[in-house]
Design a protein around this motif. Structure first.
Motif, PDB file in Angstrom:
ATOM      1  N   HIS A  95       0.767  -1.053  -0.036  1.00 56.10           N
ATOM      2  CA  HIS A  95       0.087  -0.159   0.127  1.00 56.10           C
ATOM      3  C   HIS A  95       1.046   1.186  -0.013  1.00 56.10           C
ATOM      4  CE1 HIS A  95      -3.726  -1.957   0.443  1.00 56.10           C
ATOM      5  NE2 HIS A  95      -3.626  -2.664   1.495  1.00 56.10           N
ATOM      6  N   THR A  96       0.508   2.181  -0.600  1.00 57.50           N
ATOM      7  CA  THR A  96       1.074   3.461  -0.717  1.00 57.50           C
ATOM      8  C   THR A  96       0.309   4.558  -0.221  1.00 57.50           C
ATOM      9  OG1 THR A  96       0.419   4.123  -3.044  1.00 57.50           O
ATOM     10  CG2 THR A  96       2.692   2.745  -2.666  1.00 57.50           C
ATOM     11  N   ILE A  97       0.793   5.880   0.458  1.00 57.24           N
ATOM     12  CA  ILE A  97      -0.213   6.821   0.997  1.00 57.24           C
ATOM     13  C   ILE A  97       0.513   8.130   0.143  1.00 57.24           C
ATOM     14  CG2 ILE A  97      -0.931   8.314   2.720  1.00 57.24           C
ATOM     15  CD1 ILE A  97      -0.651   5.526   4.487  1.00 57.24           C
ATOM     16  N   ASN A  98      -0.576   8.805  -0.364  1.00 57.02           N
ATOM     17  CA  ASN A  98      -0.044  10.153  -0.944  1.00 57.02           C
ATOM     18  C   ASN A  98       0.603  11.054  -0.263  1.00 57.02           C
ATOM     19  OD1 ASN A  98      -1.207   9.076  -3.680  1.00 57.02           O
ATOM     20  ND2 ASN A  98      -3.282   9.676  -3.000  1.00 57.02           N
ATOM     21  N   ALA A  99       1.704  11.785  -0.727  1.00 55.40           N
ATOM     22  CA  ALA A  99       2.141  12.767   0.070  1.00 55.40           C
ATOM     23  C   ALA A  99       2.037  14.184  -0.761  1.00 55.40           C
ATOM     24  CB  ALA A  99       3.787  12.253   0.532  1.00 55.40           C
ATOM     25  N   GLN A 100       2.491  14.043  -1.873  1.00 52.50           N
ATOM     26  CA  GLN A 100       2.726  15.276  -2.741  1.00 52.50           C
ATOM     27  C   GLN A 100       2.367  15.105  -4.153  1.00 52.50           C
ATOM     28  OE1 GLN A 100       6.569  17.300  -2.345  1.00 52.50           O
ATOM     29  NE2 GLN A 100       5.655  19.362  -3.082  1.00 52.50           N
ATOM     30  N   GLY A 101       1.663  15.921  -4.704  1.00 50.89           N
ATOM     31  CA  GLY A 101       1.581  16.168  -6.121  1.00 50.89           C
ATOM     32  C   GLY A 101       1.794  17.383  -6.729  1.00 50.89           C
ATOM     33  N   ILE A 102       2.595  17.293  -7.751  1.00 48.66           N
ATOM     34  CA  ILE A 102       2.962  18.664  -8.407  1.00 48.66           C
ATOM     35  C   ILE A 102       2.534  18.398  -9.915  1.00 48.66           C
ATOM     36  CG2 ILE A 102       4.915  20.229  -9.134  1.00 48.66           C
ATOM     37  CD1 ILE A 102       6.569  19.509  -6.820  1.00 48.66           C
ATOM     38  N   LEU A 103       1.691  19.311 -10.450  1.00 53.43           N
ATOM     39  CA  LEU A 103       1.146  18.937 -11.835  1.00 53.43           C
ATOM     40  C   LEU A 103       1.322  20.304 -12.341  1.00 53.43           C
ATOM     41  CD1 LEU A 103      -0.112  17.350 -13.939  1.00 53.43           C
ATOM     42  CD2 LEU A 103      -2.383  17.811 -12.604  1.00 53.43           C
ATOM     43  N   GLU A 104       1.909  20.274 -13.554  1.00 54.82           N
ATOM     44  CA  GLU A 104       2.204  21.639 -14.635  1.00 54.82           C
ATOM     45  C   GLU A 104       1.556  21.424 -15.818  1.00 54.82           C
ATOM     46  OE1 GLU A 104       6.753  22.691 -13.836  1.00 54.82           O
ATOM     47  OE2 GLU A 104       6.457  20.673 -13.832  1.00 54.82           O
TER      48      GLU A 104
END
Lengths: 162, 162
Positions: B87-96
């Motif tokens: 399982h993974t848990i979201n930490a950060q998302g950078i979208l350009e």
């Protein structure tokens, strides 16, 4: 009272000769508040969102999996979905997609699980304006908070003006 | 990297710089509509031909988060014949977003391991996804950071008729 364009039956209609209002770089000031955007989070949203990437087993769409993945038997809304809420938030404020699609950026940290049943309020304010390489950027401090006022996601968004 | 598939990809297997897979995508109006629907975004620019024609774009364009609907990291993994084990848990998302995406565009997306590190005894990994059009121009880029737990995913078992 402002005179409005009307049909021969007296129905007032929009004047298509008037320019469409959009926020320009010069109209935006550091300290300006971005109009908040509210979104209700439901399990249906997470399930429908999960279908686009073939998720039918994770803690985003299944309560038992949520217990194993997050430690609580409540489905957590996908981070990407929470992230996605910053688009209508920005576009409605700017009244245009252009500064968002052509050079826009959203840098968001997820700091708390968002569960179905929550009401998220996307908020933000302008913290910087700068010009670089013939482009003008407006940088905003943004966050999403739940109905208890707890921040669930924080970061910055950047709108780019030619 | 077919050896990943047998046991599922774990954090330790991945090296910074690894190219995971490539996705080719011919964008249709339905893809764009599906993306907007899956994010519960009612902006008609993404699905109403007549509305979009009158807009500053002259036609339908994809929303800022289109990359999140079509080029997700789990999709890149599965296209590469892989799945993640834990399982993974979201930490950060950078979208350009750099350029508008329109129906008819032929996109090529690639995913790489951009970064990995340990913080507070937790394993973090950042994917970098780059999407280019048929002219080789980058239309969107995403960095997605997650915390990789040590809890194994229980994938649904295939039903048998023994």
């Amino acid at each position: 009272m402002e005179k409005r364009k009307e049909t021969k039956y007296g129905t007032k209609i929009a004047d298509e000769d008037k320019p469409v209002l959009r926020l320009s770089y010069d109209e935006i000031n550091v300290g300006d508040e971005i109009t908040p955007f509210t979104r209700y989070m439901t399990m249906d949203m997470a399930i429908k969102h999960g279908r686009i990437y073939g998720d039918f087993y994770s803690g985003h769409v299944d309560k038992e999996s949520a217990r194993k993945q997050f430690g609580v038997a409540r489905t957590a809304i996908q981070g990407a979905f929470v992230h996605g809420g910053f688009t209508p938030f920005m576009v409605r404020w700017l009244r245009s997609e252009k500064p968002w699609i052509c050079g826009g950026k959203a840098d968001i940290k997820f700091i708390m699980a968002v569960n179905s049943g929550m009401t998220l309020r996307y908020c933000g304010k302008v913290i910087e304006k700068k010009e670089e390489d013939n482009k003008k950027y407006v940088i905003c401090e943004v966050w999403a908070e739940n109905e208890r006022g707890e921040k669930v996601a924080v970061g910055t968004t950047t709108a780019c003006f030619e | 990297m077919p050896e990943y598939q047998a046991k599922g990809v774990v954090w330790e297997d991945l090296e910074v710089g690894d190219e995971i897979s490539t996705i080719h995508w011919f964008v249709t109006p339905d893809d764009i509509k599906m993306a907007a629907e899956s994010f519960y975004d009612d902006n008609p620019l993404y699905f109403d031909k007549d509305f979009a024609k009158e807009s500053e774009w002259g036609g339908i364009i994809a929303p800022f988060y289109f990359l999140d609907a079509t080029f997700r990291w789990v999709v890149f993994l599965s296209r590469g014949g892989m799945r993640h084990q834990n399982h993974t848990i979201n930490a950060q998302g950078i979208l350009e977003s750099f350029l508008p995406i329109r129906p008819g565009d032929r996109l090529v997306g690639k995913m790489f391991v951009d970064d990995k590190f340990v913080k507070r005894e937790k394993n973090f990994l950042t994917w970098r996804m780059e999407v280019r059009n048929e002219d080789g121009e980058m239309v969107a880029r995403k960095f997605w950071r997650s915390y990789w737990t040590d809890r194994e995913i229980e994938f649904p078992k295939k039903e048998t008729y023994e």
